[in-house]
Write a protein that holds these residues in place. Structure first.
Motif, short mmCIF file in Angstrom:
data_model
loop_
_atom_site.label_atom_id
_atom_site.label_comp_id
_atom_site.label_asym_id
_atom_site.label_seq_id
_atom_site.Cartn_x
_atom_site.Cartn_y
_atom_site.Cartn_z
N LEU A 119 0.81 -1.22 0.00
CA LEU A 119 0.00 0.00 0.00
C LEU A 119 0.84 1.27 0.00
CD1 LEU A 119 -2.73 -1.16 2.53
CD2 LEU A 119 -3.10 -0.67 0.09
N ALA A 120 2.10 1.15 0.37
CA ALA A 120 2.99 2.31 0.40
C ALA A 120 3.85 2.43 -0.86
CB ALA A 120 3.90 2.24 1.62
N ASP A 121 3.77 1.44 -1.75
CA ASP A 121 4.66 1.38 -2.91
C ASP A 121 3.99 1.99 -4.14
OD1 ASP A 121 6.33 0.71 -5.02
OD2 ASP A 121 6.62 -1.37 -4.37
N ALA A 149 -3.66 3.55 6.21
CA ALA A 149 -2.89 2.99 5.09
C ALA A 149 -3.62 3.23 3.77
CB ALA A 149 -2.66 1.50 5.30
N LEU A 150 -4.94 3.08 3.78
CA LEU A 150 -5.72 3.34 2.57
C LEU A 150 -5.69 4.82 2.20
CD1 LEU A 150 -8.87 1.10 3.20
CD2 LEU A 150 -6.98 0.66 1.61
N ASN A 152 -3.40 7.06 2.89
CA ASN A 152 -2.07 7.55 2.54
C ASN A 152 -1.41 6.80 1.40
OD1 ASN A 152 -2.09 9.57 4.57
ND2 ASN A 152 -1.62 8.02 6.11
N ARG A 153 -2.13 5.90 0.76
CA ARG A 153 -1.54 5.13 -0.34
C ARG A 153 -1.24 6.07 -1.52
NH1 ARG A 153 -6.79 5.31 -1.54
NH2 ARG A 153 -7.41 4.92 -3.70
N GLN A 157 -2.81 4.35 -7.07
CA GLN A 157 -3.01 2.96 -6.68
C GLN A 157 -4.49 2.67 -6.38
OE1 GLN A 157 -1.91 1.17 -2.66
NE2 GLN A 157 -0.12 0.64 -3.91
N VAL A 159 -7.20 -0.09 -4.71
CA VAL A 159 -7.27 -1.15 -3.71
C VAL A 159 -8.65 -1.80 -3.78
CG1 VAL A 159 -7.17 -1.71 -1.25
CG2 VAL A 159 -5.69 0.08 -2.17
#
Length: 199
Positions: A119-121, A149-150, A152-153, A157, A159
């Motif tokens: 999620l950070a990539d 996490a969602l 700040n992705r 991206q 999900v």
């Protein structure tokens, strides 16, 4: 031209105008949050279909399986050798089989580290969090952790979250929510899950 054909053509012209207007108004480009929830069959299968679509275009994809990791999965078998696919599995099997909250919580937290990395990539175009809804429901994962996490992705991206009873905060964040409802399920009538069809 018959009256029916004339009416049909007029109806299709109106429909085309509405569709064209929606297409013209869709100007924003960014990744999405998609939720496949409900008690019906096909939530994970739909997510794997999108995985196949993204891989078909050469995008990098991450799949994290929180429940069905030890279960056979035809889609995973077919796609796992794709160099653009990263799969992480919570290798404890179904929580109703393990019946060990502490061990399941630990296994969930370990596989969540893989999810958080994906999620950070910014190079990962699509992340599937398969059956993560159960992790939130059972308290193995904290909703604030997942929500942050969602949020700040990377912007591009997408999900996909799958599972029954999706948390209201995740539903509120989502761009697209599909609630799959069961009308009839063969399993309820004593028919076994079928290899290549159900898994």
């Amino acid at each position: 031209m018959s009256d029916r054909d004339t009416r049909h053509k007029a109806s299709m012209q109106k429909l085309k105008a509405r569709v064209d207007e929606k297409v013209a108004n869709a100007t924003e480009q960014r990744g999405l949050i998609i939720v496949n929830t409900g008690n019906g069959k096909g939530k994970t299968t739909a997510a794997w279909g999108t995985v196949t679509r993204a891989l078909g275009y050469g995008y990098r994809v991450g799949v994290v399986q929180f429940i069905k990791g030890l279960w056979e999965c035809g889609e995973r078998n077919r796609l796992e050798d794709d160099p653009n696919l990263d799969i992480a599995i919570m290798a404890t099997g179904f929580t109703w089989d393990t019946q060990n909250r502490a061990a399941d919580t630990q296994a969930c937290k370990e596989v969540w580290e893989d999810a958080a990395r994906m999620l950070a990539d910014p190079e990962v175009y699509l992340v599937v969090l398969d059956e993560i809804t159960y992790m939130l429901k059972f308290g193995y994962l904290d909703i604030d952790t997942v929500r942050e996490a969602l949020k700040n992705r990377p912007r591009e991206q997408t999900v996909i979250v799958t599972g029954r009873n999706a948390h209201r905060d995740i539903v509120a964040m989502a761009d697209t929510v599909t609630d799959m409802q069961e009308v009839r399920h063969a399993f309820s009538d004593g028919i076994q899950a079928r290899r290549g069809i159900d898994f």
